[in-house]
Design a protein around this motif. Structure first.
Motif, PDB file in Angstrom:
ATOM      1  N   ARG A 419     -26.529 -61.782 -38.824  1.00  0.00           N
ATOM      2  CA  ARG A 419     -25.231 -61.901 -38.418  1.00  0.00           C
ATOM      3  C   ARG A 419     -25.258 -61.049 -37.038  1.00  0.00           C
ATOM      4  N   LEU A 420     -24.833 -61.685 -35.767  1.00  0.00           N
ATOM      5  CA  LEU A 420     -24.678 -60.950 -34.654  1.00  0.00           C
ATOM      6  C   LEU A 420     -24.181 -59.753 -34.558  1.00  0.00           C
ATOM      7  N   LYS A 421     -22.855 -59.797 -35.205  1.00  0.00           N
ATOM      8  CA  LYS A 421     -21.916 -58.558 -35.213  1.00  0.00           C
ATOM      9  C   LYS A 421     -22.628 -57.078 -36.031  1.00  0.00           C
ATOM     10  N   ASP A 422     -23.896 -57.581 -36.463  1.00  0.00           N
ATOM     11  CA  ASP A 422     -24.601 -56.099 -37.133  1.00  0.00           C
ATOM     12  C   ASP A 422     -25.649 -55.703 -36.021  1.00  0.00           C
ATOM     13  N   LEU A 423     -25.440 -56.233 -34.692  1.00  0.00           N
ATOM     14  CA  LEU A 423     -26.460 -55.850 -33.790  1.00  0.00           C
ATOM     15  C   LEU A 423     -25.500 -54.842 -32.775  1.00  0.00           C
ATOM     16  N   GLU A 424     -26.310 -53.882 -32.496  1.00  0.00           N
ATOM     17  CA  GLU A 424     -25.719 -52.910 -31.665  1.00  0.00           C
ATOM     18  C   GLU A 424     -26.024 -53.405 -30.249  1.00  0.00           C
ATOM     19  N   PRO A 425     -24.954 -53.603 -29.348  1.00  0.00           N
ATOM     20  CA  PRO A 425     -25.433 -54.067 -28.101  1.00  0.00           C
ATOM     21  C   PRO A 425     -26.148 -53.091 -27.169  1.00  0.00           C
ATOM     22  N   GLY A 426     -27.481 -53.422 -26.775  1.00  0.00           N
ATOM     23  CA  GLY A 426     -28.222 -52.752 -25.698  1.00  0.00           C
ATOM     24  C   GLY A 426     -29.236 -52.041 -26.558  1.00  0.00           C
ATOM     25  N   LYS A 427     -29.283 -52.280 -27.793  1.00  0.00           N
ATOM     26  CA  LYS A 427     -30.454 -51.610 -28.670  1.00  0.00           C
ATOM     27  C   LYS A 427     -31.292 -52.447 -29.404  1.00  0.00           C
ATOM     28  N   VAL A 428     -32.538 -52.599 -29.332  1.00  0.00           N
ATOM     29  CA  VAL A 428     -33.396 -53.336 -29.964  1.00  0.00           C
ATOM     30  C   VAL A 428     -33.471 -52.970 -31.441  1.00  0.00           C
ATOM     31  N   LYS A 429     -33.546 -54.122 -32.325  1.00  0.00           N
ATOM     32  CA  LYS A 429     -33.421 -53.873 -33.616  1.00  0.00           C
ATOM     33  C   LYS A 429     -34.495 -54.684 -34.162  1.00  0.00           C
ATOM     34  N   ASP A 430     -35.613 -54.059 -35.006  1.00  0.00           N
ATOM     35  CA  ASP A 430     -36.770 -54.600 -35.654  1.00  0.00           C
ATOM     36  C   ASP A 430     -36.469 -54.714 -36.974  1.00  0.00           C
ATOM     37  N   VAL A 431     -36.391 -55.814 -37.569  1.00  0.00           N
ATOM     38  CA  VAL A 431     -35.911 -56.311 -38.909  1.00  0.00           C
ATOM     39  C   VAL A 431     -37.078 -57.189 -39.620  1.00  0.00           C
ATOM     40  N   TRP A 432     -37.067 -56.907 -40.709  1.00  0.00           N
ATOM     41  CA  TRP A 432     -37.970 -57.893 -41.690  1.00  0.00           C
ATOM     42  C   TRP A 432     -37.080 -58.464 -42.483  1.00  0.00           C
ATOM     43  N   LEU A 433     -37.002 -59.943 -42.503  1.00  0.00           N
ATOM     44  CA  LEU A 433     -36.046 -60.655 -43.257  1.00  0.00           C
ATOM     45  C   LEU A 433     -36.670 -61.293 -44.461  1.00  0.00           C
ATOM     46  N   LYS A 434     -36.206 -61.314 -45.611  1.00  0.00           N
ATOM     47  CA  LYS A 434     -36.665 -62.076 -46.576  1.00  0.00           C
ATOM     48  C   LYS A 434     -36.321 -63.688 -46.745  1.00  0.00           C
ATOM     49  N   LEU A 435     -37.301 -64.380 -46.937  1.00  0.00           N
ATOM     50  CA  LEU A 435     -36.993 -65.918 -46.902  1.00  0.00           C
ATOM     51  C   LEU A 435     -36.223 -66.438 -48.356  1.00  0.00           C
ATOM     52  N   VAL A 436     -35.394 -67.091 -48.121  1.00  0.00           N
ATOM     53  CA  VAL A 436     -34.440 -67.733 -49.027  1.00  0.00           C
ATOM     54  C   VAL A 436     -34.685 -69.183 -49.071  1.00  0.00           C
TER      55      VAL A 436
END
Length: 632
Positions: A419-436
């Motif tokens: 979800r884009l609303k979970d991203l903080e503007p201007g800050k890089v977010k490094d995430v591992w996403l589990k596939l379903v």
């Protein structure tokens, strides 16, 4: 009476006679008839029962009829035991039934006192109608009743509206194999849709927003007139339409003139279900391979691009300029597809050939596809993509990983969403996403692997607040002086208009390998003799630390410099090895993109090792930028 008793004993069990010494005498048995005659001839007054006769009676019963006696008593005992067991079981069942009724009454009373918030804790929202789950949702029985009455008129108006709005989009997304695609017939049938709930949303000041949940299993008459490139014309009927979704209505702006709002915006906020079938009138569409799938994709793209949120249609109520209500981009989403790990193998021979498809809106011209990594379940892509964002509060990024099957259709390995609303503007977010397997119904709990992304949301108008590493500042010191002077402003403005692919982010990366912690035991005797090997992926430049003998928490404090020619597309790989006399054993690894260090300039952090049971690396990274232009 005694005579009758004697006859009974004599008739039922002939008794042996006793002599004067008390010993039994062997006498010939008598028949029942003889015994009865003898007994009848004997009077009561002359019959005597001496003690010897009693003993003779007891002896006869004990010696000749012991089994019958024991069976009789055994039957009595078993009967009593069974009776007691039946009574106990019956009493137990009665108690259980009574307790069950009490529990049921308690449960019913608890449900009677239960609130909507309590219901949310017990069952997920999909098991309730929307008006039950959400307190602001209300039934619309009155609206459905009136809609059924006026449906013939709504059908005619809506059919013309759909034809005028959707037909140009069908032509826009028309498949290459077709030369024409348009409606020949379009009516919505006689079955009116059902509105199952309505809710009022808390929107911005000066507007009223509501959402209507609609369900429609209609009988429309929709016929598409298509023509192929070879000149064949086919009338294709769209039938068996089933639709469930949520429409959003926005009344804006609020005015002091009746009906108190200037325009109405409507959009398909959520498409929960859409099923339909295609049938060639008078034929079978499967006889033309590829036509059915192409038309289905075209219809779905047309719906997505014409009415699905954040796209909105504006209906003016009061004359005025409502261009500010139209769909407008609000920012960009920078996505770096880094890698995946532990992907499910879909091939019987060899390994899967994974590639990724990413999108914010599922429209073909806005979907991005990565390159295919052959025969690999832990692929590394390190590819960068950019997406336009129209509504960060409701949109999301979807990633789908496929196995490339060549000429056959690709097979889905798994998918994930952010979800884009979970991203903080201007800050890089490094995430591992589990596939379903499915994003809507996540019943399959099978592990399908994970995918790693780097995400950066950049709203328009905030360029001065933070730095976008994918759009670096290209001004040198000389250019800044010229800009202040004003003589070369136009040239500098042109330099900002260069695309990212025409820019190489060049610089020097300094990596300090400080230490490692809690490494796993690798050697059979002792602990481990670890060292770190550093590699820049594109240039294949390598460095290595010294070996620290017999330690699971080694300390190195060694710094290495890499000249990086293309920082946006290069990667740093650190492999931790155990040194042996006749070889080496791999302990684990860390993989980095340079996005964070380019954005922050310098940082220190602790990074867990991939592929190891335990362990982490303490690193310090520093970036010295030197952007240049690529010769094109």
């Amino acid at each position: 009476m005694l005579s009758h008793t004697n006859r009974l004993f004599t008739f039922c069990c002939p008794l042996p006679l006793l002599d004067a010494n008390g010993s039994p005498q062997i006498t010939p048995p008598t028949t029942s008839f003889q015994t009865h005659a003898y007994s009848s001839s004997t009077t009561t007054s002359s019959l005597k029962l001496p003690s010897t006769f009693c003993f003779q009676l007891l002896y006869s019963i004990g010696s000749l009829h012991f089994p019958q006696k024991m069976s009789f008593f055994f039957g009595i005992v078993i009967g009593i035991a069974c009776g007691i067991a039946v009574v106990v079981v019956f009493a137990r069942l009665a108690n259980l039934r009574s307790k069950s009724r009490c529990d049921l009454a308690t449960t019913v009373a608890a449900f009677a006192r239960m609130t909507v918030q309590d219901s949310r804790k017990i069952l997920p929202p999909q098991f309730y109608p929307s008006w039950v789950v959400f307190s602001q949702q209300q039934k619309l029985t009155w609206l459905n009743s009136h809609l059924r009455k006026i449906w013939p008129y709504v059908d005619e108006a809506a059919s013309e509206l759909i034809r005028s709005n959707v037909e140009p989009i069908l032509e826009q997304y028309r498949p290459v194999i077709l030369s024409a695609l348009k409606f020949s017939k379009l009516t919505l049938g006689t079955v009116a849709p059902q509105f199952t709930g309505v809710s009022i949303l808390e929107g911005e000041a000066g507007e009223v927003s509501m959402e209507l949940e609609m369900q429609w299993d209609g009988n429309p008459n929709i016929v598409l007139d298509i023509k192929t490139r070879v000149g064949v014309g086919l009338p294709v009927q769209v039938k068996n339409i089933g639709f469930t979704g949520v429409f959003r209505l926005i009344f804006k702006p609020m005015v002091e003139e009746f009906p108190c709002f200037g325009a109405v915006c409507y959009s398909l906020r959520e498409k929960k279900n859409l099923d339909f079938k295609l049938k060639v009138v008078g034929g079978d569409i499967t006889a033309l391979p590829g036509i059915s799938d192409a038309i289905e994709e075209t219809i779905l793209d047309a719906i997505e691009d014409s009415i699905t949120w954040p796209v909105r249609k504006i209906v003016p109520i009061i004359p005025g300029d409502y261009s500010d209500l139209e769909l407008k981009p609000v920012g960009t989403l920078e996505v770096k597809l880094v890698q995946a790990r532990d992907l499910t193998n879909k091939d019987l021979i060899g390994k899967s050939d994974p590639y990724a498809v990413l999108f914010v809106r599922p429209i073909r011209d806005r979907m991005k596809t990565s390159k295919t990594i052959n025969n690999e379940l832990n692929p590394i892509w390190n590819e960068h993509f950019e997406f336009i964002v129209e509504d960060a509060s409701t949109q999301h990024l979807t990633v789908r990983i496929f196995d490339d099957e060549g000429v056959q259709a690709s097979e889905l390995i798994g998918c994930a969403q952010v979800r884009l609303k979970d991203l903080e503007p201007g800050k890089v977010k490094d995430v591992w996403l589990k596939l379903v397997k499915d994003l809507d119904v996540q019943r399959d709990k099978k592990y399908r692997g994970e995918v790693r992304l780097e995400l950066l949301y950049c709203p328009f108008g905030m360029e001065s607040v933070f730095t976008n590493p994918f759009r670096p500042n290209l001004l040198t010191s000389l250019e800044k002086v010229l800009k202040a002077d004003g003589t070369e402003a136009d040239d500098i403005k042109k330099s900002h208009s260069l695309k990212k692919r025409d820019i190489i982010v060049r610089g020097v990366l300094s990596v300090t390998v400080i230490s490692a912690e809690n490494l796993p035991v690798v050697d059979l005797i002792g602990k481990a003799d670890p060292y770190v090997e550093l590699t820049m992926k594109k240039s294949n430049t390598k460095h290595r630390t010294r070996v620290v003998n017999n330690s699971l928490n080694p300390i190195w404090n060694q710094t290495f410099d890499f000249v990086v020619e293309d920082g946006l597309h290069d990667m740093l790989i650190l492999d931790v090895w155990d040194h042996d006399t006749f070889g080496k054993d791999k302990i684990g690894r860390c993989i980095f993109t340079l996005t964070r260090v380019i954005l922050e300039g310098e940082f220190r952090d602790n990074f867990p090792l991939e592929g190891a049971k335990s362990g982490s690396l303490n690193l310090h990274l520093k970036w010295s930028p030197q952007p240049i232009f690529r010769d094109t």
